[in-house]
Design a protein around this motif. Structure first.
Motif, PDB file in Angstrom:
ATOM      1  N   ALA A  72       0.794  -1.349   0.000  1.00  0.00           N
ATOM      2  CA  ALA A  72       0.041   0.107   0.035  1.00  0.00           C
ATOM      3  C   ALA A  72       0.741   1.333   0.026  1.00  0.00           C
ATOM      4  O   ALA A  72       0.667   2.108  -0.811  1.00  0.00           O
ATOM      5  CB  ALA A  72      -0.999   0.169   1.394  1.00  0.00           C
ATOM      6  N   THR A  73       1.631   1.371   0.918  1.00  0.00           N
ATOM      7  CA  THR A  73       2.669   2.532   1.000  1.00  0.00           C
ATOM      8  C   THR A  73       3.508   2.642  -0.228  1.00  0.00           C
ATOM      9  O   THR A  73       3.842   3.839  -0.548  1.00  0.00           O
ATOM     10  CB  THR A  73       3.425   2.526   2.293  1.00  0.00           C
ATOM     11  OG1 THR A  73       3.999   1.150   2.395  1.00  0.00           O
ATOM     12  CG2 THR A  73       2.866   2.877   3.250  1.00  0.00           C
ATOM     13  N   GLY A  74       3.886   1.761  -0.887  1.00  0.00           N
ATOM     14  CA  GLY A  74       4.498   1.557  -2.283  1.00  0.00           C
ATOM     15  C   GLY A  74       3.808   2.367  -3.418  1.00  0.00           C
ATOM     16  O   GLY A  74       4.377   2.851  -4.414  1.00  0.00           O
ATOM     17  N   LEU A  75       2.449   2.363  -3.098  1.00  0.00           N
ATOM     18  CA  LEU A  75       1.669   3.225  -4.061  1.00  0.00           C
ATOM     19  C   LEU A  75       1.492   4.644  -3.907  1.00  0.00           C
ATOM     20  O   LEU A  75       1.105   5.551  -4.619  1.00  0.00           O
ATOM     21  CB  LEU A  75       0.255   2.441  -4.012  1.00  0.00           C
ATOM     22  CG  LEU A  75      -0.040   1.229  -4.664  1.00  0.00           C
ATOM     23  CD1 LEU A  75      -1.191   0.456  -4.415  1.00  0.00           C
ATOM     24  CD2 LEU A  75       0.172   0.917  -6.101  1.00  0.00           C
ATOM     25  N   ILE A  76       1.888   4.950  -2.413  1.00  0.00           N
ATOM     26  CA  ILE A  76       1.960   6.445  -2.218  1.00  0.00           C
ATOM     27  C   ILE A  76       3.221   7.126  -2.531  1.00  0.00           C
ATOM     28  O   ILE A  76       3.350   8.073  -3.209  1.00  0.00           O
ATOM     29  CB  ILE A  76       1.584   6.363  -0.673  1.00  0.00           C
ATOM     30  CG1 ILE A  76       0.152   5.931  -0.515  1.00  0.00           C
ATOM     31  CG2 ILE A  76       1.441   7.894  -0.371  1.00  0.00           C
ATOM     32  CD1 ILE A  76      -0.876   6.312  -1.215  1.00  0.00           C
ATOM     33  N   GLY A  77       4.346   6.524  -1.872  1.00  0.00           N
ATOM     34  CA  GLY A  77       5.575   7.208  -1.962  1.00  0.00           C
ATOM     35  C   GLY A  77       6.084   8.059  -0.964  1.00  0.00           C
ATOM     36  O   GLY A  77       5.373   8.874  -0.124  1.00  0.00           O
ATOM     37  N   ASP A  78       7.143   7.279  -0.030  1.00  0.00           N
ATOM     38  CA  ASP A  78       7.687   7.973   0.987  1.00  0.00           C
ATOM     39  C   ASP A  78       8.505   9.311   0.732  1.00  0.00           C
ATOM     40  O   ASP A  78       9.439   9.157   0.012  1.00  0.00           O
ATOM     41  CB  ASP A  78       8.618   6.831   1.668  1.00  0.00           C
ATOM     42  CG  ASP A  78       9.211   7.490   3.071  1.00  0.00           C
ATOM     43  OD1 ASP A  78       9.034   8.437   3.632  1.00  0.00           O
ATOM     44  OD2 ASP A  78      10.022   6.708   3.684  1.00  0.00           O
ATOM     45  N   PRO A  79       8.198  10.334   1.293  1.00  0.00           N
ATOM     46  CA  PRO A  79       8.862  11.633   1.198  1.00  0.00           C
ATOM     47  C   PRO A  79      10.279  11.731   1.774  1.00  0.00           C
ATOM     48  O   PRO A  79      11.154  12.331   1.393  1.00  0.00           O
ATOM     49  CB  PRO A  79       8.183  12.701   1.601  1.00  0.00           C
ATOM     50  CG  PRO A  79       7.399  12.071   2.813  1.00  0.00           C
ATOM     51  CD  PRO A  79       7.070  10.319   2.064  1.00  0.00           C
ATOM     52  N   SER A  80      10.677  10.824   2.837  1.00  0.00           N
ATOM     53  CA  SER A  80      11.927  10.831   3.431  1.00  0.00           C
ATOM     54  C   SER A  80      13.115  10.766   2.638  1.00  0.00           C
ATOM     55  O   SER A  80      13.390   9.811   1.878  1.00  0.00           O
ATOM     56  CB  SER A  80      11.666   9.520   4.334  1.00  0.00           C
ATOM     57  OG  SER A  80      10.675   9.611   5.409  1.00  0.00           O
ATOM     58  N   GLY A  81      14.133  11.445   2.670  1.00  0.00           N
ATOM     59  CA  GLY A  81      15.380  11.616   2.035  1.00  0.00           C
ATOM     60  C   GLY A  81      15.169  12.020   0.587  1.00  0.00           C
ATOM     61  O   GLY A  81      16.198  11.823  -0.067  1.00  0.00           O
TER      62      GLY A  81
END
Length: 427
Positions: A72-81
């Motif tokens: 699921a989170t892979g469909l959103i995108g983590d802004p970290s770094g």
């Protein structure tokens, strides 16, 4: 030894929400903890090794780690770094990566523990959540003021030309909900991850606290850099992947064998299961005889075994010995040999259009001219697949390793002197 204390002496504890609380939690056997792996590529890379290995260390210490796949989170995108928005991936691409990474994690854990891991996918509990449920049951517990204080958000907010979308801004809420869900379903009260994940991890501890689910803990690892200050995990060709189809076992081994003396003791602590006494003995060898590279060999062997297995390490060592010592090139695994010569000059020919050996040596840049090539051949300075050639002749089918009539894969190894190699491939 409490596993927290082992992580500490290995230099793997960077931030921790409650030191005594974490140590006490890990004192009891069979505790649950987790780390997430978003499917941003088809393979994990060695930047993922510290958290992956730490979960394995927990497992070997008698705990019950959870390996979370970010379907699921892979469909959103983590802004970290990240200094700009990620491109969104489609569902099929993410699912494909999830399947690859799951298989990779399972193989890695079974190889290093003899047990099957518990792998979970956050898509399973997020996919049926409505927008209203997310906003009321999760978003209600976060203030925008608190979220704006996180480094992953601040770094983007302060860059007017880039900014941050509501999608990536909300990433920490989803990760926080993951922690809450695993706490409810598995009794998990510890999340681990890289230092850049501190904001996302503490989003989970906050949600658990505010929803009256009790205490939860956060632990992060330091950013791994080389002694020269460079971010660890990349070669001149890019990331070092854990999949053999992305980075060959030979290239993987060579990456570790080339570790600088200034870094090797730290990396032995981070990336192996060697004890403190064993690492101290290797540190003494670095000081006594750095040219022997005993510590680098131990590091390269240990990491190659844990990622690719002992059989692949044996192939790599045999190829290294044959290329740089004494060994029979023709008896080597052809895939390993080809990977070992990946950086050597190579030319491709149709078999029925092969030039003579002297011309091939010129084409490969091993000799400056055909005249010099003939002299080198007569002097015994040229070998084909380890056999010296003393007269100029054409290459025959017997000179090629692999199937000559196959669509691809047949090749011959030419060497001039001791260290100058070239590869002749059949198209």
């Amino acid at each position: 030894m409490n596993i927290f204390d082992e992580l500490s002496w290995r230099g793997l504890v960077h931030q921790v929400s409650d030191t005594e609380g974490v140590r006490k939690y890990l004192d009891a056997p069979g505790q649950a903890m987790y780390c997430g792996f978003d499917p941003t590529a088809e393979s994990l890379h060695i930047g993922n090794l510290v958290p992956l290995l730490s979960l394995v260390r927990m497992m070997r210490a008698g705990h019950k780690p959870l390996f979370l796949l970010g379907g699921a989170t892979g469909l959103i995108g983590d802004p970290s770094g990240k200094d700009k928005e990620r491109e969104l991936s489609n569902q099929d691409a993410v699912n494909g990566r999830v399947a690859h990474i799951k298989a990779q994690i399972e193989a890695f854990v079974e190889r290093n523990t003899g047990q099957k891991p518990t792998v979970v996918n956050n898509y399973d509990w997020v996919k049926n959540m409505s927008a209203i449920e997310l906003l009321r049951d999760v978003g209600k517990y976060y203030t925008v003021n608190w979220m704006l204080g996180k480094d992953s958000v601040k770094g983007r907010i302060e860059r007017d030309e880039v900014g941050i979308s509501y999608t990536e801004f909300s990433y920490m809420i989803l990760q926080g909900y993951d922690f809450y869900h695993l706490c409810k379903e598995y009794g998990c009260r510890l999340q681990i991850g890289g230092g850049d994940q501190w904001g996302n991890i503490t989003a989970g501890t906050e949600l658990i606290r505010k929803k009256a689910a009790g205490d939860a803990f956060a632990l992060t690892f330091p950013l791994i850099t080389t002694a020269s200050g460079k971010k660890f995990g990349k070669s001149e060709k890019g990331a070092i992947f854990m999949s053999a189809s992305h980075t060959s076992p030979y290239a993987f081994y060579q990456f570790w064998i080339n570790t600088e003396d200034a870094d090797v003791v730290r990396f032995l602590k981070y990336y192996t299961f060697l004890s403190l006494e064993e690492i101290e003995a290797l540190a003494a060898e670095v000081a006594r005889a750095p040219q022997e590279r005993a510590a680098q060999k131990a590091l390269a062997a240990a990491t190659t075994i844990m990622v690719h297995g002992e059989e692949e390490l044996a192939k790599v060592l045999a190829a290294t010995e044959a290329l740089f010592g004494k060994g029979d090139l023709k008896s080597l695994d052809h895939g390993t040999l080809a990977a070992a010569l990946e950086s050597a000059p190579a030319r491709e020919y149709q078999f029925d259009a092969l030039p003579d050996l002297a011309q091939i040596l010129v084409d490969l840049g091993l000799c400056p001219s055909k005249g010099q090539a003939r002299k080198d051949i007569q002097a015994g300075a040229i070998s084909v697949n380890g056999d010296k050639i003393t007269e100029a002749r054409a290459l025959t089918q017997d000179d090629f390793l692999g199937e000559v009539n196959a669509t691809q894969g047949a090749f011959a190894v030419l060497r001039k002197g001791k260290k100058n190699y070239g590869l002749v491939r059949l198209g």
